[in-house]
Design an enzyme around this catalytic site. Structure first.
Site, PDB file in Angstrom:
ATOM      1  N   ASP A 184     127.840 -11.756   0.557  1.00 12.42           N
ATOM      2  CA  ASP A 184     127.399 -13.120   0.277  1.00 12.42           C
ATOM      3  C   ASP A 184     127.025 -13.308  -1.188  1.00 12.42           C
ATOM      4  OD1 ASP A 184     127.745 -13.515   2.989  1.00 12.42           O
ATOM      5  OD2 ASP A 184     125.977 -14.768   3.168  1.00 12.42           O
ATOM      6  N   SER A 192     120.024 -18.735   1.452  1.00  7.95           N
ATOM      7  CA  SER A 192     120.033 -17.280   1.476  1.00  7.95           C
ATOM      8  C   SER A 192     118.668 -16.765   1.891  1.00  7.95           C
ATOM      9  CB  SER A 192     120.380 -16.755   0.078  1.00  7.95           C
ATOM     10  OG  SER A 192     120.077 -15.389  -0.040  1.00  7.95           O
TER      11      SER A 192
END
Length: 549
Positions: free
Chosen positions: A75, A465
């Site tokens: 990510d 996140s």
């Protein structure tokens, strides 16, 4: 055994001989080892060593280990460009492909070896679907970096970029952050999504003690992998399956520890999707009820200055579970992959550092680290990592600055258009609108780097996140792309946020809201081909296996 379908006939056995297997190996249970190893993800570069250890453990206990792969996206590397649109969708690809490989080759049991954000939930989903004996062993967390005597992690590097752009640090200092922020292999060192899900896997009972916290570079991680390989043979012998372990009580335990640990808000996407595959509908409305009675005991990065390596030293997840259960909050009589109950697992697991794991008598807060908010801005729900919000931002009111994509918001933040008191709204970044529901670490890091973390909120129908800190409120549902109220906000509308009351609203009359709704028109999707668009379509048609909004 399942493998009888492929080990009892000569044509099948001929193919096993082609693999170099002996008759003795063919006669043993076939154990699939799902390896997420690749050379592009720091959390996965060491998984070959974990897999080798698992293979040895399986063979020592009388099984035949056979490895097949699962894809993995980093990510961090996907952040800030179109790659992030593909991150969340890989969860479904991982689950689908693992299911296909397992059933096609008639494995008797599985050992899952994931580490980063989407591999852990994707493989948990596959385990639930397949429901053959399964155990998890992750690759482990990265050690923290260090700059000027202070421990740092990936999120500090992201914030340093904005500090440099704002003239707060030199280029040389930025390069020092860059060179020292991620010093070892492993999943990023704070309580980000990967570590959150690895820790919650341990709580669910699908990983052995230490699965979530033993650092990637420690030899104890190799020992854990060998034990996982041996234990899968015990689970096969006792016919203990994932749905025997991942019960409704187990998911409520996971939500409870989620609140105590202050995990990533992405856990609120993944836990319901995993539960769905188990035949359990996990209504996020219970999250606040669990949070109300669960104290937040850990402030790991980015919420605080401790890291997962220190949580491991303090006693790990079992020590947190034991501390929480002083209040009687856990279901302790349910079975786990150890073959023992939760209560048996955590008995005697003491808290070795009360600064890292606060006692229940002295928590960081009396309520949990995650909150689900509702109101006219998010009629269904939205999620915030409450433990990472500055006290002065728990209640905030300010004018909206509205952007229809992450890139436009970043330009505004970095050019000084966002000022103290503002509420940044980033929309059309949801599962369908993105499509793909991108993470927004860059905008939140930019807000922090510009010194606005205690005065500016950010709201999105995308997600954040696990490395995010500040008043970052994501997963707004319904999303803008399906006509959710976030699509109707205009610049200057007053946004009201009250995290402790679980409320989020914008000031607009009912008549004005209806006027805006009548004028709203759907936008064309930004990506119209391939699996990503089909995934977005599945989401909006109500396929909760894909994602729960």
């Amino acid at each position: 055994m399942n493998s009888d379908a492929v080990t009892k006939t000569s044509p099948h056995r001929a193919l096993f001989h082609a693999l170099g297997l002996t008759n003795e190996e063919i006669e043993r249970p076939l154990i699939g080892i799902v390896s997420s190893k690749n050379d592009i993800v720091p959390g996965h570069m060491n998984l070959d060593k974990i897999v080798d250890a698992v293979k040895l453990g399986v063979a020592m206990a009388g099984g035949t280990p056979l490895v097949f792969p699962a894809i993995a996206v980093c990510d961090g590397l996907a952040m800030g460009h179109q790659g992030m649109k593909y991150s969340l969708v890989t969860r479904e690809l991982i689950a689908d492909s693992t299911e296909a490989m397992t059933l096609a080759h008639a494995f008797d049991a599985l050992v899952m070896v994931p580490n980063c954000d989407k591999n852990v939930p994707g493989l948990l989903m596959a385990a639930a679907r397949l429901n053959i004996p399964t155990i998890f062993v992750s690759g482990g967390p990265m050690l923290a970096g260090k700059v000027d005597g202070q421990k740092i992690s990936f999120s500090n590097v992201s914030e340093a970029v904005s500090e440099y752009q704002a003239g707060k640090i030199t280029k040389e200092k930025l390069q020092e952050y860059e060179n020292k922020g991620c010093p070892t292999c492993g999943s990023c060192s704070g309580m980000y999504t990967a570590n959150s899900m690895n820790c919650l896997t341990e709580v669910l009972g699908m990983g052995l003690k230490g699965n979530g916290t033993i650092p990637a570079v420690y030899s104890a991680r190799i020992q854990l992998a060998k034990h996982a390989g041996m234990q899968i043979m015990e689970l096969l012998k006792q016919t203990i399956r994932p749905r025997d372990i991942m019960t409704k009580d187990a998911f409520e335990n996971a939500l409870t520890l989620d609140m105590a640990l202050g995990c990533s808000t992405n856990s609120m996407l993944h836990l319901p999707a995993i539960a769905h595959e188990c035949g359990i509908e996990l209504d996020l409305d219970i999250a606040n009820a669990i949070s109300d009675k669960t104290p937040n005991l850990c402030h790991l990065a980015p919420a605080g200055h401790n890291f997962v390596e220190e949580l491991d030293e303090a006693g790990g997840i079992y020590a947190v579970m034991n501390e929480v259960n002083k209040l009687g909050l856990l279901k302790t009589d349910i079975i786990t992959c150890s073959g023992k109950t939760v209560g048996e697992n955590i008995a005697g697991c003491i808290n070795k550092n009360t600064e890292v794991i606060r006692p229940v008598e002295n928590p960081y807060s009396k309520t949990g680290g995650i909150a689900v908010l509702k109101g006219n801005l998010a009629p269904d729900s939205c999620v915030v990592k409450r433990s990472a919000v500055a006290p002065e931002m728990l209640k905030h009111e300010g004018p909206a600055k509205v952007f229809d994509c992450e890139e436009d918001a970043m330009q505004a933040i970095n050019s000084g258009q966002i000022v103290s008191g503002d509420v940044v709204v980033i929309r059309y970044e949801g599962p369908k609108g993105g499509p793909g529901m991108r993470e927004m670490l860059n905008p939140t890091s930019a807000i922090m780097g510009h010194g606005l973390g205690e005065s500016v909120a950010l709201i999105t129908d995308g997600r954040f996140s696990g490395a995010t800190r500040g008043a970052a409120i994501g997963h707004v549902s319904p999303e803008a792309a399906v006509g959710g109220n976030i699509a109707l906000i205009e610049n200057g509308d007053i946004i009201q946020i009250d995290i402790m009351a679980n409320e989020i609203n914008f000031k607009v009359s009912d008549s004005e809201l209806e006027k805006r709704r009548a004028a709203w028109k759907p936008r064309k999707p930004r990506i119209t081909t391939g699996y990503l668009s089909r995934y977005a379509a599945a989401v909006t048609s109500g396929n909760k296996g894909a994602i729960l909004e």
